[in-house]
Scaffold this active site. Structure first.
Site, PDB file in Angstrom:
ATOM      1  N   LYS A 132       0.861  -1.189   0.000  1.00 59.49           N
ATOM      2  CA  LYS A 132       0.000   0.000   0.000  1.00 59.49           C
ATOM      3  C   LYS A 132       0.889   1.227   0.000  1.00 59.49           C
ATOM      4  O   LYS A 132       1.999   1.186   0.524  1.00 59.49           O
ATOM      5  CB  LYS A 132      -0.865   0.025   1.264  1.00 59.49           C
ATOM      6  CG  LYS A 132      -2.084   0.904   1.152  1.00 59.49           C
ATOM      7  CD  LYS A 132      -3.238   0.136   0.558  1.00 59.49           C
ATOM      8  CE  LYS A 132      -4.429   1.004   0.268  1.00 59.49           C
ATOM      9  NZ  LYS A 132      -5.603   0.207  -0.097  1.00 59.49           N
ATOM     10  N   ASP A 172      -7.116   4.306  -4.438  1.00 58.97           N
ATOM     11  CA  ASP A 172      -7.735   4.149  -3.112  1.00 58.97           C
ATOM     12  C   ASP A 172      -8.345   5.525  -2.807  1.00 58.97           C
ATOM     13  O   ASP A 172      -8.618   6.296  -3.737  1.00 58.97           O
ATOM     14  CB  ASP A 172      -6.683   3.729  -2.063  1.00 58.97           C
ATOM     15  CG  ASP A 172      -7.315   3.238  -0.759  1.00 58.97           C
ATOM     16  OD1 ASP A 172      -7.787   2.088  -0.728  1.00 58.97           O
ATOM     17  OD2 ASP A 172      -7.361   4.007   0.224  1.00 58.97           O
TER      18      ASP A 172
HETATM   19  P1  NDP Z   1     -13.046   7.685  -2.445  1.00 55.65           P
HETATM   20  O1  NDP Z   1     -11.955   8.682  -2.324  1.00 55.65           O
HETATM   21  O2  NDP Z   1     -13.687   7.471  -3.752  1.00 55.65           O
HETATM   22  O3  NDP Z   1     -14.204   8.024  -1.397  1.00 55.65           O
HETATM   23  C1  NDP Z   1     -13.940   8.101  -0.037  1.00 55.65           C
HETATM   24  C2  NDP Z   1     -15.224   8.410   0.695  1.00 55.65           C
HETATM   25  O4  NDP Z   1     -14.993   8.263   2.089  1.00 55.65           O
HETATM   26  C3  NDP Z   1     -15.686   9.850   0.502  1.00 55.65           C
HETATM   27  O5  NDP Z   1     -17.089   9.888   0.602  1.00 55.65           O
HETATM   28  C4  NDP Z   1     -15.032  10.550   1.660  1.00 55.65           C
HETATM   29  O6  NDP Z   1     -15.659  11.753   2.052  1.00 55.65           O
HETATM   30  C5  NDP Z   1     -15.168   9.521   2.734  1.00 55.65           C
HETATM   31  N1  NDP Z   1     -14.119   9.708   3.744  1.00 55.65           N
HETATM   32  C6  NDP Z   1     -12.786   9.707   3.545  1.00 55.65           C
HETATM   33  N2  NDP Z   1     -12.131   9.950   4.685  1.00 55.65           N
HETATM   34  C7  NDP Z   1     -13.092  10.087   5.627  1.00 55.65           C
HETATM   35  C8  NDP Z   1     -13.070  10.350   7.012  1.00 55.65           C
HETATM   36  N3  NDP Z   1     -11.910  10.520   7.668  1.00 55.65           N
HETATM   37  N4  NDP Z   1     -14.262  10.396   7.677  1.00 55.65           N
HETATM   38  C9  NDP Z   1     -15.435  10.238   7.021  1.00 55.65           C
HETATM   39  N5  NDP Z   1     -15.519  10.002   5.694  1.00 55.65           N
HETATM   40  C10 NDP Z   1     -14.367   9.927   5.030  1.00 55.65           C
HETATM   41  O7  NDP Z   1     -12.432   6.322  -1.861  1.00 55.65           O
HETATM   42  P2  NDP Z   1     -12.927   4.820  -2.110  1.00 55.65           P
HETATM   43  O8  NDP Z   1     -14.393   4.775  -2.228  1.00 55.65           O
HETATM   44  O9  NDP Z   1     -12.084   4.241  -3.168  1.00 55.65           O
HETATM   45  O10 NDP Z   1     -12.467   4.158  -0.734  1.00 55.65           O
HETATM   46  C11 NDP Z   1     -13.338   4.028   0.395  1.00 55.65           C
HETATM   47  C12 NDP Z   1     -12.842   2.898   1.281  1.00 55.65           C
HETATM   48  O11 NDP Z   1     -12.829   1.673   0.546  1.00 55.65           O
HETATM   49  C13 NDP Z   1     -11.415   3.051   1.831  1.00 55.65           C
HETATM   50  O12 NDP Z   1     -11.350   2.450   3.106  1.00 55.65           O
HETATM   51  C14 NDP Z   1     -10.585   2.228   0.849  1.00 55.65           C
HETATM   52  O13 NDP Z   1      -9.381   1.781   1.414  1.00 55.65           O
HETATM   53  C15 NDP Z   1     -11.540   1.072   0.599  1.00 55.65           C
HETATM   54  N6  NDP Z   1     -11.314   0.290  -0.607  1.00 55.65           N
HETATM   55  C16 NDP Z   1     -11.270   0.872  -1.829  1.00 55.65           C
HETATM   56  C17 NDP Z   1     -11.102   0.095  -2.958  1.00 55.65           C
HETATM   57  C18 NDP Z   1     -11.142   0.670  -4.333  1.00 55.65           C
HETATM   58  O14 NDP Z   1     -11.098  -0.119  -5.272  1.00 55.65           O
HETATM   59  N7  NDP Z   1     -11.269   1.964  -4.510  1.00 55.65           N
HETATM   60  C19 NDP Z   1     -10.871  -1.348  -2.853  1.00 55.65           C
HETATM   61  C20 NDP Z   1     -11.023  -1.877  -1.525  1.00 55.65           C
HETATM   62  C21 NDP Z   1     -11.217  -1.064  -0.457  1.00 55.65           C
HETATM   63  P3  NDP Z   1     -14.996  13.186   1.686  1.00 55.65           P
HETATM   64  O15 NDP Z   1     -15.292  13.375   0.230  1.00 55.65           O
HETATM   65  O16 NDP Z   1     -15.695  14.155   2.577  1.00 55.65           O
HETATM   66  O17 NDP Z   1     -13.549  13.061   1.983  1.00 55.65           O
HETATM   67  O1  2IT Z   2      -7.844  -1.646  -0.626  1.00 55.56           O
HETATM   68  C1  2IT Z   2      -7.834  -2.132  -1.775  1.00 55.56           C
HETATM   69  O2  2IT Z   2      -7.974  -3.347  -1.976  1.00 55.56           O
HETATM   70  C2  2IT Z   2      -7.658  -1.217  -2.910  1.00 55.56           C
HETATM   71  N1  2IT Z   2      -7.593  -0.010  -2.721  1.00 55.56           N
HETATM   72  C3  2IT Z   2      -7.516  -1.768  -4.298  1.00 55.56           C
HETATM   73  C4  2IT Z   2      -6.117  -2.246  -4.536  1.00 55.56           C
HETATM   74  C5  2IT Z   2      -5.813  -2.669  -5.938  1.00 55.56           C
HETATM   75  O3  2IT Z   2      -4.644  -3.001  -6.165  1.00 55.56           O
HETATM   76  O4  2IT Z   2      -6.692  -2.691  -6.804  1.00 55.56           O
END
Ligand code: NDP
Ligand code: 2IT
Length: 453
Positions: A132, A172
């Site tokens: 990561k 992410d």
């Molecule tokens: P995005 O940046 O697209 O969205 C993040 C969302 O979470 C936004 O709505 C943001 O709000 C909110 N957020 C971020 N930080 C905080 C905080 N401290 N408190 C409250 N809300 C918060 O990210 P993703 O949707 O890609 O990621 C969301 C989660 O999913 C993370 O934990 C990530 O690690 C996990 N994840 C993502 C994957 C992917 O493929 N993208 C794969 C697997 C897991 P705001 O706009 O106000 O910051």
């Molecule tokens: O937390 C996760 O699994 C991700 N942000 C996606 C990682 C990836 O390599 O697609």
């Protein structure tokens, strides 16, 4: 005289060591604790894992690279950020995991994410190790040119640590297709190589169909598997979801497609509650508002009649049947878990990484509700990243329907693996335990094969 090295430390002593070696890193300690609770029980009678110190080794990243990132803002001022890549473990494949841009990011958060990623990637059944990376760069309020300059500067250091067979980053929080494009462009410019060094790329230059949707869709497929295992389904279920980014909006979309009703979404400012249900049209509005217009979720309540905005609050007190935390770590605490249980919630699937704190995990386990940890439920994203790597190696692009069914199959496979180690005699499935042991075993057995390296 040297003290005799104690091979069989117990869980409290093991955790004492983890805390001592990782001071001021509460998120990392928390993630290790959650895994160690199950692994110590599993390896109790397995001398080979003790002798080889497997968990001790997985809980020590192969390396943590930390570097300075300078960039110039639109006013001509020089700005300095910190960048990192944590390469946790590559026993079963190249390091693989996302890049996060968030103002509050630190080494503890990245180490917990890389540790979790190691087990998650093993669970997918694909050959990927765990890593990561990211930066404390805050993308909020930055112009596209500033983001481009930052991404280029970040990659100017990162490029020497990654490679298609070495370490393959992706997106992410704060990193989507646009940022991946800027970073891929810079990698290609520096190395003069066109390789699958990043995933989540645009379709025109080696990206995979359904990668943007994969995490959210996959989380709902996993939820559906848990419900079906108990003779239930998504249809008619009321879902409470947090976040409004990539994972949350696609989870909401899939819930709606399968006949469920989405009541909430959120961002770091608070949550919106729409008792009429957040339909596909409304999800499309949110996607455009949050990404292209960089708006806040609070604006939803002005746009759609009947909806309310709850500033500074999380959605866990809204009555629901299922819950999907899809925003960030430690956003669902012990008291929130108790409120969900008291309100009759029957299943929770983590779209985010470690959104539930340890008290919350213990509350769900005790109440015996269906609870899927992130390393199982949100693995669909990295799984399709793995498929993107395969397509890049093959220099071909697979069709959407092929990828849709592969994602479905992979999520079904993860559910099966969780059952193998989490199914209990009383019929309740401990998915946390199932995921931890299944993920651990694959990595551990590969490490045993290599000897002491
Ligand atoms: P995005 O940046 O697209 O969205 C993040 C969302 O979470 C936004 O709505 C943001 O709000 C909110 N957020 C971020 N930080 C905080 C905080 N401290 N408190 C409250 N809300 C918060 O990210 P993703 O949707 O890609 O990621 C969301 C989660 O999913 C993370 O934990 C990530 O690690 C996990 N994840 C993502 C994957 C992917 O493929 N993208 C794969 C697997 C897991 P705001 O706009 O106000 O910051
Ligand atoms: O937390 C996760 O699994 C991700 N942000 C996606 C990682 C990836 O390599 O697609």
């Amino acid at each position: 005289m040297n003290a005799i090295y104690q091979r069989h430390v117990d869980l409290p002593h093991f955790m004492e060591g983890v805390k001592k070696r990782n001071p001021h890193q509460p998120e990392f300690v928390q993630a290790v604790q959650e895994v160690a609770e199950d692994i110590f029980e599993f390896i109790d009678d397995k001398e080979e894992y003790h002798e080889a110190q497997i968990l001790r080794r997985i809980a020590e990243p192969d390396r943590v690279v930390s570097f300075r990132v300078c960039w110039e803002d639109d006013n001509g001022s020089i700005r300095v950020q910190r960048g990192w890549r944590v390469q946790n473990n590559n026993a079963i494949g190249p390091y693989k995991g996302g890049i996060r841009f968030h103002a509050g990011l630190n080494e503890s958060v990245l180490k917990f994410l890389a540790f979790e990623q190691t087990f998650k990637n093993a669970l997918t059944g694909l050959p990927m190790g765990g890593g990561k990376g990211g930066s404390n760069f805050n993308p909020k309020g930055k112009s596209v040119r500033e983001i481009m300059r930052f991404c280029q500067s970040f990659m100017t250091e990162l490029y020497r640590h990654i490679g298609a067979d070495v370490d393959v980053p992706a997106g992410d929080i704060g990193v989507g297709a646009r940022e991946i494009g800027f970073m891929f462009g810079q990698y290609k410019r520096i190395t003069n190589e066109f390789t699958g060094v990043l995933t989540g790329k645009g379709l025109e230059y080696g990206g995979s169909m359904i990668r943007p949707e994969a995490t959210g869709y996959g989380a709902v497929y996993f939820l559906e598997n848990m419900l079906q295992h108990k003779g239930e389904g998504i249809e008619g279920k009321r879902a409470v979801i947090s976040g409004s980014g990539n994972v949350a909006t696609h989870a909401a979309e899939k819930i709606v497609q399968l006949g469920g009703k989405v009541l909430t979404l959120s961002d770091s400012g608070g949550f919106i509650h729409d008792p009429d249900g957040i339909t596909q049209d409304k999800i499309d509005w949110i996607k455009a508002h949050k990404t292209r217009r960089r708006g806040r979720i609070s604006d939803y309540a002005d746009e759609f009649k009947g909806a309310t905005f709850h500033e500074g609050e999380t959605p866990w007190r809204v009555e629901c049947d299922v819950a999907l935390p899809c925003a960030t770590q430690n956003e669902l605490l012990g008291e929130d878990a108790k409120a969900l249980i008291a309100n009759g919630c029957i299943a929770v699937a983590e779209g985010a990484n470690m959104p539930t704190d340890l008290d919350g995990v213990h509350a769900f386990k005790e109440a015996k509700i269906m609870f899927a940890p992130g390393k199982a439920a949100n693995a669909g994203g990295v799984a399709v990243s793995g498929l993107e790597m395969s397509q890049n190696s093959e220099r071909r692009a697979w069709k959407e329907d092929q990828l849709q069914s592969m994602l479905r199959e992979i999520m079904d496979g993860i559910h099966e693996r969780c059952l193998t180690y989490g199914d209990r005699r009383d019929g309740h499935v401990d998915y946390v335990k199932g995921a931890n042991i299944a993920g651990f075993k694959k990595v551990a057995d590969a490490m045993l094969a290599f000897g002491m390296v």
